[in-house]
Design a protein around this motif. Structure first.
Motif, PDB file in Angstrom:
ATOM      1  N   TRP A 144       0.834  -1.200   0.000  1.00  0.00           N
ATOM      2  CA  TRP A 144       0.000   0.000   0.000  1.00  0.00           C
ATOM      3  C   TRP A 144       0.869   1.250   0.000  1.00  0.00           C
ATOM      4  N   LYS A 150      -4.858   1.829   2.235  1.00  0.00           N
ATOM      5  CA  LYS A 150      -5.088   0.551   2.903  1.00  0.00           C
ATOM      6  C   LYS A 150      -6.461   0.520   3.575  1.00  0.00           C
ATOM      7  N   SER A 154      -8.471  -2.156   1.507  1.00  0.00           N
ATOM      8  CA  SER A 154      -8.071  -3.444   2.067  1.00  0.00           C
ATOM      9  C   SER A 154      -9.292  -4.218   2.535  1.00  0.00           C
ATOM     10  N   HIS A 157      -6.885  -8.755   3.638  1.00  0.00           N
ATOM     11  CA  HIS A 157      -5.751  -9.563   3.235  1.00  0.00           C
ATOM     12  C   HIS A 157      -4.458  -8.922   3.738  1.00  0.00           C
ATOM     13  N   ASN A 159      -0.699  -7.165   4.142  1.00  0.00           N
ATOM     14  CA  ASN A 159      -0.198  -5.883   3.655  1.00  0.00           C
ATOM     15  C   ASN A 159       0.587  -6.031   2.365  1.00  0.00           C
TER      16      ASN A 159
END
Length: 248
Positions: A144, A150, A154, A157, A159
């Motif tokens: 990200w 993020k 997101s 899942h 990073n």
């Protein structure tokens, strides 16, 4: 994920539960537009990784050890190619110098939850003019760009999303030999036949001559230096012999 749920609820509330007409249209339009933007952003993230950037992670070099017997002066890496002309190998070697048995590495994991990552992992080897055998992994991932992206896109899942991973095993050209499993088996049988008193006596004479030449060229060398030199020469001679036997 949370923001998407909140916007969806806001759209529902603004259009259906606000009695004042003007307020309903203003808030409904704002939340609907924001939700549409969120959907477009999620789609762009899923298709083009919008909000993410590529990052390369390279591990430290880690020394590996011969797959052969500890009694053998030659060091061996057993490598079997997966498929044809893929440059992707399953390899056998020891992780530590005191390991009793060599381990199989880079065998693809066919479990459903690991299959995708296994397909993205390639393992290969190089033979170079170096002193130690090592392995090193280079991993390319999506990460990200910021915590804002993020939090927006997101869905729980990790990073990092793996793009590809390449592990390179590098072995010294003078003291290591690379074999496939069939060649390793043939070599084992051949060495058992050649392991006789005459061969050992001939090797002893060669080492004595090498030691004598080394001492003449390095009269101030310590016993440990002479020993290290002879061990290295044993590895070189044994490696040459194996390469001749297997036609490399």
């Amino acid at each position: 994920m949370i923001i998407t749920i909140i916007l969806t609820l806001c759209v529902f509330v603004s259009w259906l539960l606000i009695p004042h007409k003007v307020t309903r249209y203003i808030l409904g339009s704002i939340f609907t537009f924001a939700l549409l933007l969120m959907i477009v952003g999620i789609t762009a993230n899923m298709t083009h990784h919008w909000g993410m950037e590529k990052k390369v992670i390279t591990s430290d070099k880690k020394e590996i050890y011969s797959a052969g017997s500890k009694d053998s002066p030659a060091n061996m890496l057993i490598a079997n190619e997966i498929g044809k002309k893929t440059n992707n190998y399953i390899m056998v070697y020891k992780n530590h110098s005191d390991d009793q048995k060599a381990q199989t590495h880079f065998k693809p994991n066919m479990d459903k939850d690991q299959l995708s990552e296994s397909v993205k992992h390639q393992a290969t080897y190089k033979v170079k003019d170096t002193k130690k055998a090592t392995k090193q992994t280079r991993k390319e991932v999506w990460v990200w760009k910021s915590d804002i992206y993020k939090s927006l896109f997101s869905f729980g899942h990790n990073n990092q999303e793996l793009i590809k991973k390449v592990t390179v095993v590098t072995v010294p050209k003078d003291t290591w030999v690379v074999l496939d499993a069939k060649q390793a088996k043939q070599l084992q049988n051949s060495q058992q036949k050649q392991n006789n008193a005459g061969t050992q006596q001939e090797q002893k004479k060669v080492m004595q001559q090498l030691a004598s030449n080394y001492k003449k060229q390095n009269p101030e060398a310590s016993q440990q230096q002479v020993k290290d030199y002879l061990n290295h020469q044993k590895q070189i001679q044994a490696t040459k012999q194996i390469k001749q036997e297997i036609g490399k």
